[in-house]
Motif scaffolding. Sequence first.
Motif, PDB file in Angstrom:
ATOM      1  N   LEU A  34       0.799  -1.291   0.058  1.00 21.49           N
ATOM      2  CA  LEU A  34      -0.221   0.132   0.041  1.00 21.49           C
ATOM      3  C   LEU A  34       0.800   1.247  -0.058  1.00 21.49           C
ATOM      4  O   LEU A  34       2.040   1.107   0.443  1.00 21.49           O
ATOM      5  N   ALA A  35       0.234   2.382  -0.343  1.00 22.78           N
ATOM      6  CA  ALA A  35       1.017   3.843  -0.511  1.00 22.78           C
ATOM      7  C   ALA A  35       0.290   4.780   0.078  1.00 22.78           C
ATOM      8  O   ALA A  35      -0.932   4.385   0.487  1.00 22.78           O
ATOM      9  N   THR A  36       0.567   5.921   0.187  1.00 14.29           N
ATOM     10  CA  THR A  36      -0.050   7.064   1.048  1.00 14.29           C
ATOM     11  C   THR A  36      -0.102   8.174   0.165  1.00 14.29           C
ATOM     12  O   THR A  36       0.643   8.124  -1.003  1.00 14.29           O
ATOM     13  N   TYR A  44      -8.439   5.410  -1.602  1.00 16.19           N
ATOM     14  CA  TYR A  44      -9.110   4.643  -0.411  1.00 16.19           C
ATOM     15  C   TYR A  44     -10.511   4.959  -0.100  1.00 16.19           C
ATOM     16  O   TYR A  44     -11.357   4.301   0.051  1.00 16.19           O
ATOM     17  N   SER A  63      -1.176  -6.426   4.773  1.00 13.12           N
ATOM     18  CA  SER A  63      -0.445  -5.445   3.882  1.00 13.12           C
ATOM     19  C   SER A  63       0.578  -4.876   4.566  1.00 13.12           C
ATOM     20  O   SER A  63       1.087  -4.986   5.664  1.00 13.12           O
ATOM     21  N   ASN A  65       3.102  -1.464   3.654  1.00 12.47           N
ATOM     22  CA  ASN A  65       3.015  -0.093   3.256  1.00 12.47           C
ATOM     23  C   ASN A  65       4.360   0.199   2.788  1.00 12.47           C
ATOM     24  O   ASN A  65       5.289  -0.512   3.206  1.00 12.47           O
ATOM     25  N   GLU A  68       7.570   4.885   5.819  1.00 10.82           N
ATOM     26  CA  GLU A  68       7.105   5.766   7.002  1.00 10.82           C
ATOM     27  C   GLU A  68       8.279   6.617   7.310  1.00 10.82           C
ATOM     28  O   GLU A  68       9.535   6.387   7.051  1.00 10.82           O
ATOM     29  N   TYR A  80       2.552   7.683   8.588  1.00 13.84           N
ATOM     30  CA  TYR A  80       1.726   7.134   7.588  1.00 13.84           C
ATOM     31  C   TYR A  80       1.150   6.197   8.382  1.00 13.84           C
ATOM     32  O   TYR A  80      -0.087   5.638   7.835  1.00 13.84           O
ATOM     33  N   MET A  84      -3.008   5.574   7.136  1.00  9.80           N
ATOM     34  CA  MET A  84      -3.463   4.353   6.948  1.00  9.80           C
ATOM     35  C   MET A  84      -4.699   4.069   7.867  1.00  9.80           C
ATOM     36  O   MET A  84      -5.747   3.261   7.298  1.00  9.80           O
ATOM     37  N   THR A  99      -1.656  -5.740   9.485  1.00  2.25           N
ATOM     38  CA  THR A  99      -1.446  -4.683   8.499  1.00  2.25           C
ATOM     39  C   THR A  99      -0.074  -3.816   9.193  1.00  2.25           C
ATOM     40  O   THR A  99       0.267  -3.307  10.205  1.00  2.25           O
ATOM     41  N   LEU A 101       3.636  -1.348   8.664  1.00  2.00           N
ATOM     42  CA  LEU A 101       4.357  -0.270   8.276  1.00  2.00           C
ATOM     43  C   LEU A 101       5.589  -0.416   8.957  1.00  2.00           C
ATOM     44  O   LEU A 101       5.735  -0.874   9.856  1.00  2.00           O
ATOM     45  N   GLN A 129       0.731  -4.631  -5.627  1.00  2.00           N
ATOM     46  CA  GLN A 129       1.635  -3.230  -4.965  1.00  2.00           C
ATOM     47  C   GLN A 129       1.158  -2.043  -5.714  1.00  2.00           C
ATOM     48  O   GLN A 129       1.162  -1.983  -6.792  1.00  2.00           O
TER      49      GLN A 129
END
Length: 266
Positions: A34-36, A44, A63, A65, A68, A80, A84, A99, A101, A129
Amino acid sequence: MKVLIFPTRAEAETCMAAELLRTVSGQPDAVLGLATGGTMDRVYERLVSMALAQKTDFSRVRSFNLDEYWGIDADHPASYAHYMRTRLFAPLHMDAQLTCLPNGKAADPDEEARRYEASIAAAGGIDLQILGIGRNGHIGFNEPTSSLGSRTRIKTLTASTREANRCYFAEDETVPAFALTMGIGTILEARYCMLLATGTGKAQAVAAAVEGPLSAACPASVLQLHPRATILLDPDAASTLQLRDYYELVHPAGSEAIVPLPLASH
Ligand code: PGA
């Protein structure tokens, strides 16, 4: 590399949200990368509304990310982890244990980077991805000149990246100068990569990534090497592509290509 140019930004965003949903519907224990960032906000939003409407179960999704900030806590509003949690993990009732990060407050960044890589490997790698792109062509926080074979590690952020993310921090705060990010080699190992770019601000970076030379000067250009990479664009982000007509011929309005079947022989 598949280049899909949609008539509107909303359609490009919806395509990414729909792919995430399709992946989880088909494989409830899928591993998502996942991306931010601003581009992902509406992805999202759409994903949450579609998943709730279809009652898709995200409780078994794992997941990872991309990145961070280094030195900020998971509860910091600009972290992040917080991004999320509020935009995706909580609304979709995802399992906090699944989840992941990078930990921006770990005692040792190198050890944290190794741990993160090991957890991705232990999960069996990333199925899908999703990626944004920086105006300077970065993916994750792999700034220009990052090794194309790099793994998760701590990186120094460029002044332009820190400026672009200034809006997420309070006025009296300093934007972190470092971040932990998956490496370019890590990203390349995902079984499917999908990058979304919208707006004229991304047009030059998109052109360099899609049509420029494969180069660490534009980290996103590494997707040219990936056997399964799709680039989703709105007309503004596609505006400086040399071969735009060709991409639109193959995929009208961002649709899938229709390849004629061979004529049946008699
Ligand atoms: P943005 O960031 O979506 O906020 O533009 C994208 C990125 O830097 O990868």
